[in-house]
Design an enzyme around this catalytic site. Structure first.
Site, PDB file in Angstrom:
ATOM      1  N   HIS A 144       0.683  -1.400  -0.125  1.00 25.00           N
ATOM      2  CA  HIS A 144      -0.039   0.127   0.130  1.00 25.00           C
ATOM      3  C   HIS A 144       0.731   1.183  -0.029  1.00 25.00           C
ATOM      4  CE1 HIS A 144       0.409  -0.252   4.409  1.00 25.00           C
ATOM      5  NE2 HIS A 144       0.585   0.930   4.466  1.00 25.00           N
ATOM      6  N   ASP A 174       0.131  -7.552   1.314  1.00 20.17           N
ATOM      7  CA  ASP A 174       0.573  -6.260   1.521  1.00 20.17           C
ATOM      8  C   ASP A 174       2.228  -6.244   1.475  1.00 20.17           C
ATOM      9  OD1 ASP A 174       0.222  -3.394   1.864  1.00 20.17           O
ATOM     10  OD2 ASP A 174       0.219  -3.483   4.143  1.00 20.17           O
ATOM     11  N   SER A 255       4.619   2.697   7.669  1.00 16.66           N
ATOM     12  CA  SER A 255       4.409   1.046   6.871  1.00 16.66           C
ATOM     13  C   SER A 255       5.591   0.840   6.015  1.00 16.66           C
ATOM     14  CB  SER A 255       3.270   1.585   6.171  1.00 16.66           C
ATOM     15  OG  SER A 255       2.000   1.288   6.898  1.00 16.66           O
TER      16      SER A 255
END
Length: 409
Positions: A144, A174, A255
């Site tokens: 993402h 992911d 992230s």
């Protein structure tokens, strides 16, 4: 007290400006894919946009044509030692931080005034350099973080910047792997054995919270739990991630950054947090033992191999009643076929549109995502499966042999 079973449906939260971070999502606790800041980058594909467009299971991993060099040996987790070392935490972090990079997602946007298009920054996140060869160096991050990018820019600890090439990306796990020129790399991090983790083990998170201005920020905590299963909404559909839970602070921008143990080994890639008023210290990382096989496949072939049936499905509860005139009233759960890949196993087995699948190998199917979960968790390419389904109001069985999504485009 909020419990995990109250979290559904959960999806990656759209990126928000810093002042909005942590706001509740209409009463649900949102799992924030804590990486991209800036209002332009959208991480969420609405799960109910158009039920005739859901391809489950299909080829959810992105492939980029590339010439990967120096990939003869696979990455493997390193044995994690629980013995203390003479290296201080500060020394370990100083070294590890050199392998943490900033990642900027650049997307093309139209300029209303000039009438032209240009790449602009739409979000940022973190990444970990895990391999260096004579021909290339490799970075792992979250899917993402780079999803939708026309161009990906990498920034290093010493201020240097370069463009990255996408090797492969997979929305369900992911994860994404990028390739850069090795001349920029001075340090790589090893993967530790995440199966040895226990609640209470000390861990540190390194990343770029709230953007590159706070690059290589270090937060400390413990492993709160292992083997958590967290439901998420991805651009490839609904899924459940197996994750490590930690109370080390993880914020938007973290992230793709590293969750490391006290030996300086990467035991997880930070990916999610629960963000809601009154909730603190609930961050999640993808375990190293789960991600290593995925990134090896990406380096070797640019995508993740999974069993492939070749149908689009929609959960029965989402189908208007006018499309179910012959279905017995007692049948309330299942998955309707809405499209069939003409070259797939489903086509060869004779599946038809509007077939309603109710079980796979006698495993009850309540919703469309149940088929994908069963396929990926229990079966492999080449296995024979039996589907029970309703066709024109009558129950029947269909057998097929699973093929690989590598054979699809």
């Amino acid at each position: 007290m909020t419990e995990l079973n109250e979290l559904q449906p959960i999806q990656y939260e759209e990126p928000v400006k810093v002042k909005k971070t942590g706001s509740p999502l209409k009463g649900f606790i949102s799992l924030v894919a804590a990486g991209v800041i800036g209002s332009a980058l959208t991480l969420t594909i609405a799960p109910h946009t158009d039920y005739f467009q859901k391809m489950i299971p299909t080829d959810e991993s992105k492939t980029v044509q590339n010439n990967v060099t120096g990939t003869s040996s696979s990455i493997t987790p390193t044995q994690t030692s629980m013995k203390s070392t003479n290296t201080s935490v500060a020394d370990m972090v100083e070294n590890a931080s050199k392998a943490i990079v900033g990642i900027v997602n650049m997307q093309k946007q139209d300029n209303f005034f000039s009438g032209s298009s240009e790449n602009v920054q739409t979000g940022s996140g973190s990444g970990v350099i895990f391999r260096k060869t004579n021909g290339a160096a490799y970075i792992v991050t979250n899917n993402h973080v780079i999803e939708g990018a026309n161009e990906v820019e990498i920034s290093f600890f010493n201020g240097e910047k370069t463009k990255a090439e996408l090797v492969g990306a997979d929305a369900l796990t992911d994860l994404a792997v990028l390739k850069i020129d090795p001349k920029y790399v001075t340090t790589v991090l090893d993967f530790g054995d995440s199966s040895t983790l226990r609640p209470g083990d000390q861990v540190l998170a390194i990343g770029n919270p709230l953007g590159l201005d706070l690059s290589r920020t270090v937060t400390q905590g413990i492993v709160s739990a292992v083997d958590r299963s967290i439901p998420v909404s991805t651009s490839a559909g609904e899924w459940e991630l197996n994750v490590i839970q930690t109370d080390a602070a993880i914020n938007p921008g973290n992230s793709g950054g590293a969750l490391i143990n006290t030996q300086g080994q990467v035991i997880g890639i930070n990916s999610l947090k629960i963000s809601n008023n009154g909730v603190e210290g609930l961050g999640f990382a993808i375990p190293s033992n789960d991600l290593v096989p995925i990134i090896n496949q990406m380096i070797e072939s640019g995508k993740v191999e999974r069993p492939y049936i070749g149908v689009s499905l929609v959960s029965l509860e989402e189908v208007p009643q006018e499309y179910l005139p012959t279905l017995p009233e007692k049948v309330k759960q299942g998955a309707m076929v809405t499209f069939i890949d003409p070259d797939s196993a489903a086509a060869k087995a004779g599946l038809l549109k509007q077939d309603v699948i109710v079980s796979i190998n006698d495993k009850e199917i309540k919703a469309s995502e149940d088929i994908r979960k069963y396929l990926y968790a229990n079966l492999k390419v080449g296995d024979q499966v039996t589907l029970k389904l309703y066709r024109q109001g009558k129950i029947t069985s269909v057998q097929l042999k699973l093929t690989s999504n590598k054979n699809t485009n």
